[in-house]
Scaffold this active site. Structure first.
Site, PDB file in Angstrom:
ATOM      1  N   CYS A  80      41.215  20.796   1.924  1.00  0.00           N
ATOM      2  CA  CYS A  80      41.545  22.045   1.207  1.00  0.00           C
ATOM      3  C   CYS A  80      40.677  23.219   1.646  1.00  0.00           C
ATOM      4  O   CYS A  80      41.026  24.369   1.401  1.00  0.00           O
ATOM      5  CB  CYS A  80      41.424  21.841  -0.291  1.00  0.00           C
ATOM      6  SG  CYS A  80      42.413  20.473  -0.891  1.00  0.00           S
ATOM      7  N   HIS A 102      40.328  28.306  -4.322  1.00  0.00           N
ATOM      8  CA  HIS A 102      41.252  27.218  -3.991  1.00  0.00           C
ATOM      9  C   HIS A 102      42.060  26.872  -5.242  1.00  0.00           C
ATOM     10  O   HIS A 102      41.503  26.740  -6.344  1.00  0.00           O
ATOM     11  CB  HIS A 102      40.457  26.011  -3.501  1.00  0.00           C
ATOM     12  CG  HIS A 102      41.296  24.778  -3.327  1.00  0.00           C
ATOM     13  ND1 HIS A 102      42.537  24.816  -2.738  1.00  0.00           N
ATOM     14  CD2 HIS A 102      41.084  23.476  -3.674  1.00  0.00           C
ATOM     15  CE1 HIS A 102      43.051  23.598  -2.742  1.00  0.00           C
ATOM     16  NE2 HIS A 102      42.186  22.765  -3.304  1.00  0.00           N
ATOM     17  N   ASN A 122      48.991  22.260  -5.721  1.00  0.00           N
ATOM     18  CA  ASN A 122      47.857  22.259  -4.791  1.00  0.00           C
ATOM     19  C   ASN A 122      48.390  22.000  -3.385  1.00  0.00           C
ATOM     20  O   ASN A 122      48.777  20.885  -3.057  1.00  0.00           O
ATOM     21  CB  ASN A 122      46.872  21.165  -5.223  1.00  0.00           C
ATOM     22  CG  ASN A 122      45.657  21.069  -4.329  1.00  0.00           C
ATOM     23  OD1 ASN A 122      45.631  21.640  -3.238  1.00  0.00           O
ATOM     24  ND2 ASN A 122      44.655  20.346  -4.784  1.00  0.00           N
TER      25      ASN A 122
HETATM   26  O1  UT7 Z   1      42.182  19.912  -3.794  1.00  0.00           O
HETATM   27  C1  UT7 Z   1      41.181  18.999  -4.120  1.00  0.00           C
HETATM   28  C2  UT7 Z   1      41.746  17.754  -4.570  1.00  0.00           C
HETATM   29  N1  UT7 Z   1      41.770  17.303  -5.888  1.00  0.00           N
HETATM   30  C3  UT7 Z   1      41.434  17.916  -7.028  1.00  0.00           C
HETATM   31  O2  UT7 Z   1      41.018  19.031  -7.082  1.00  0.00           O
HETATM   32  C4  UT7 Z   1      41.607  17.120  -8.286  1.00  0.00           C
HETATM   33  C5  UT7 Z   1      40.720  17.561  -9.395  1.00  0.00           C
HETATM   34  N2  UT7 Z   1      40.997  16.805 -10.595  1.00  0.00           N
HETATM   35  C6  UT7 Z   1      42.022  17.091 -11.434  1.00  0.00           C
HETATM   36  O3  UT7 Z   1      42.766  18.031 -11.204  1.00  0.00           O
HETATM   37  C7  UT7 Z   1      42.158  16.258 -12.670  1.00  0.00           C
HETATM   38  O4  UT7 Z   1      41.110  15.331 -12.742  1.00  0.00           O
HETATM   39  C8  UT7 Z   1      43.515  15.484 -12.800  1.00  0.00           C
HETATM   40  C9  UT7 Z   1      44.643  16.484 -13.069  1.00  0.00           C
HETATM   41  C10 UT7 Z   1      43.797  14.683 -11.550  1.00  0.00           C
HETATM   42  C11 UT7 Z   1      43.426  14.561 -14.012  1.00  0.00           C
HETATM   43  O5  UT7 Z   1      43.146  15.321 -15.163  1.00  0.00           O
HETATM   44  P1  UT7 Z   1      41.929  14.936 -16.132  1.00  0.00           P
HETATM   45  O6  UT7 Z   1      41.931  15.909 -17.226  1.00  0.00           O
HETATM   46  O7  UT7 Z   1      40.689  14.806 -15.297  1.00  0.00           O
HETATM   47  O8  UT7 Z   1      42.409  13.538 -16.672  1.00  0.00           O
HETATM   48  P2  UT7 Z   1      41.523  12.242 -16.851  1.00  0.00           P
HETATM   49  O9  UT7 Z   1      41.572  11.443 -15.607  1.00  0.00           O
HETATM   50  O10 UT7 Z   1      40.189  12.606 -17.430  1.00  0.00           O
HETATM   51  O11 UT7 Z   1      42.323  11.490 -17.984  1.00  0.00           O
HETATM   52  C12 UT7 Z   1      42.371  12.015 -19.323  1.00  0.00           C
HETATM   53  C13 UT7 Z   1      43.438  11.274 -20.097  1.00  0.00           C
HETATM   54  C14 UT7 Z   1      43.357   9.747 -19.922  1.00  0.00           C
HETATM   55  O12 UT7 Z   1      43.824   9.152 -21.140  1.00  0.00           O
HETATM   56  P3  UT7 Z   1      42.786   8.614 -22.228  1.00  0.00           P
HETATM   57  O13 UT7 Z   1      41.953   7.591 -21.524  1.00  0.00           O
HETATM   58  O14 UT7 Z   1      41.986   9.818 -22.675  1.00  0.00           O
HETATM   59  O15 UT7 Z   1      43.689   8.076 -23.293  1.00  0.00           O
HETATM   60  C15 UT7 Z   1      44.348   9.485 -18.830  1.00  0.00           C
HETATM   61  O16 UT7 Z   1      44.860   8.182 -18.887  1.00  0.00           O
HETATM   62  O17 UT7 Z   1      44.722  11.646 -19.623  1.00  0.00           O
HETATM   63  C16 UT7 Z   1      45.415  10.497 -19.120  1.00  0.00           C
HETATM   64  N3  UT7 Z   1      46.134  10.909 -17.928  1.00  0.00           N
HETATM   65  C17 UT7 Z   1      47.418  11.267 -17.920  1.00  0.00           C
HETATM   66  N4  UT7 Z   1      48.341  11.331 -18.902  1.00  0.00           N
HETATM   67  C18 UT7 Z   1      49.574  11.755 -18.578  1.00  0.00           C
HETATM   68  C19 UT7 Z   1      45.632  11.032 -16.668  1.00  0.00           C
HETATM   69  N5  UT7 Z   1      46.583  11.478 -15.840  1.00  0.00           N
HETATM   70  C20 UT7 Z   1      47.698  11.640 -16.585  1.00  0.00           C
HETATM   71  C21 UT7 Z   1      49.018  12.075 -16.311  1.00  0.00           C
HETATM   72  N6  UT7 Z   1      49.923  12.113 -17.331  1.00  0.00           N
HETATM   73  N7  UT7 Z   1      49.397  12.463 -15.083  1.00  0.00           N
END
Ligand code: UT7
Length: 337
Positions: free
Chosen positions: A122, A264, A294
């Site tokens: 990125c 970004h 993204n």
């Molecule tokens: O360009 C560079 C590359 N990558 C990035 O920049 C990625 C940066 N990270 C992110 O954008 C975020 O971490 C994500 C969008 C990938 C994930 O969001 P998050 O707020 O960090 O979610 P999390 O992994 O902390 O999960 C929070 C909750 C969990 O449930 P519980 O354990 O709180 O019940 C997950 O199971 O949200 C749940 N969850 C989802 N639910 C519905 C995680 N992903 C999803 C989903 N749909 N897609």
């Protein structure tokens, strides 16, 4: 120093196919992975993204790059034959050999140029612009084309809802040209850093020379992205803030001097957290992640191009580009437009 570098044209291009959050929900459902439109929008700010059709030659990575670069050249009043150097930032090349830069050169017809790929994920466009700046300052290059382009959808792991919801395809380009060293409009500084210790936060295990793609590895999706989204999120907020401050401070500016912040576009929540940390008013931030997701190396040049074309960015303004990406890679460039 005899020369400085200046952006004289920008352009962008996207594939036709729109994928709404509901389209992503349906695609993930095929792999028994559950998500929903509301979660995606609340946690990322994304409403839709574009996906290339790999069977359409016009939507290959290099073809999107050509479409973006033609617009940038037109704005600059230059032709492909004016270009000395092509820097093609991508982590989703058309082919491993030859470089996508050479496919691009073949298609656009810039026969005087030398062309290379640059993989900083990125951060690729920012790394590419910093490289062009140095070649121009050294006197070796007069006119450079810097492209940031990705066709990431073939690398999305549909068994993982982290990458499936985030990524999209697109291309952005900038024509960068020699100017006088003290010219008002020029690239003022670039700050770049990588931390290879954090490689595991975002990588593709197989398909390179270290792990050949076999039918077994294919079945295990080893040729698709692996991402630790939560950890990247934390590092991204910290480093984007640090690099924004570093770029401003090293030039003797504060956030009040800044006209436009072009971070970004990985996730709107990351952008929100960074602008809160650095004290940047929301009105100064350029955002397109809602419509394109993204697009990795393409996010900054496409966001920049939109703001140039709709008249938000004006001559004399101070613009900050700020990136992070797989590697991990970081960087910021400050520009007087
Ligand atoms: O360009 C560079 C590359 N990558 C990035 O920049 C990625 C940066 N990270 C992110 O954008 C975020 O971490 C994500 C969008 C990938 C994930 O969001 P998050 O707020 O960090 O979610 P999390 O992994 O902390 O999960 C929070 C909750 C969990 O449930 P519980 O354990 O709180 O019940 C997950 O199971 O949200 C749940 N969850 C989802 N639910 C519905 C995680 N992903 C999803 C989903 N749909 N897609």
């Amino acid at each position: 120093m005899k020369y400085a570098a200046k952006i004289i044209g920008t352009g962008c291009a996207f594939p036709e196919r729109r994928m709404t959050n509901n389209d992503i929900v349906n695609r993930l459902e095929e792999e028994d992975v559950a998500t929903d439109d509301r979660w995606i929008h609340e946690r990322t700010g994304i409403r839709e993204r574009r996906f290339s059709d790999p069977s359409n030659p016009e939507e290959r990575n290099s073809s999107l790059g050509v479409a973006a670069a033609r617009k940038a050249l037109e704005m600059a009043g230059r032709t492909p034959e004016d270009v000395d150097q092509i820097i093609y930032a991508t982590c989703s090349p058309d082919t491993l050999l030859p470089s996508t830069a050479c496919w691009f050169q073949h298609k656009i017809g810039a026969s005087r140029a030398w062309a290379m790929d640059l993989n900083a994920a990125c951060s690729g466009f920012v790394y590419g612009l910093a490289t062009a700046d140095q070649f121009i300052k050294s006197g070796q290059t007069r006119t450079a084309l810097v492209v940031g382009a990705e066709v990431l959808n073939p690398f999305i792991n549909w068994r993982d809802r982290g990458t499936g919801i985030l990524f999209g395809d697109g291309a952005g380009a900038a024509v960068v040209e020699r100017t006088a060293p003290e010219a008002p409009a020029r690239i003022l500084s670039s700050h770049l850093l990588s931390d290879g210790n954090l490689w595991e936060l975002l990588y593709i295990p197989a398909g390179g020379s270290s792990m050949e793609l076999t039918p077994e590895r294919f079945a295990e999706n080893m040729h698709k992205m692996r991402m630790n989204g939560k950890e990247i999120f934390k590092v991204a907020v910290r480093t984007l803030s640090e690099f924004a401050n570093r770029a401003l401070e090293s030039n003797g500016f504060t956030i009040d001097d800044l006209d436009w912040f072009v971070p970004h576009q990985a996730n709107y929540r990351i952008i929100e957290a960074v602008v809160r940390r650095i004290g940047c008013p929301r009105e100064k931030v350029i955002v397109n992640v809602d419509r394109y997701g993204n697009t990795s190396a393409a996010t900054i040049p496409t966001a920049l191009d939109e703001a140039v074309r709709d008249g938000r960015i004006q001559a004399g303004q101070l613009i900050l580009l700020d990136c992070f990406g797989a590697g991990l890679t970081y960087g910021a460039i400050l520009i007087r437009w």
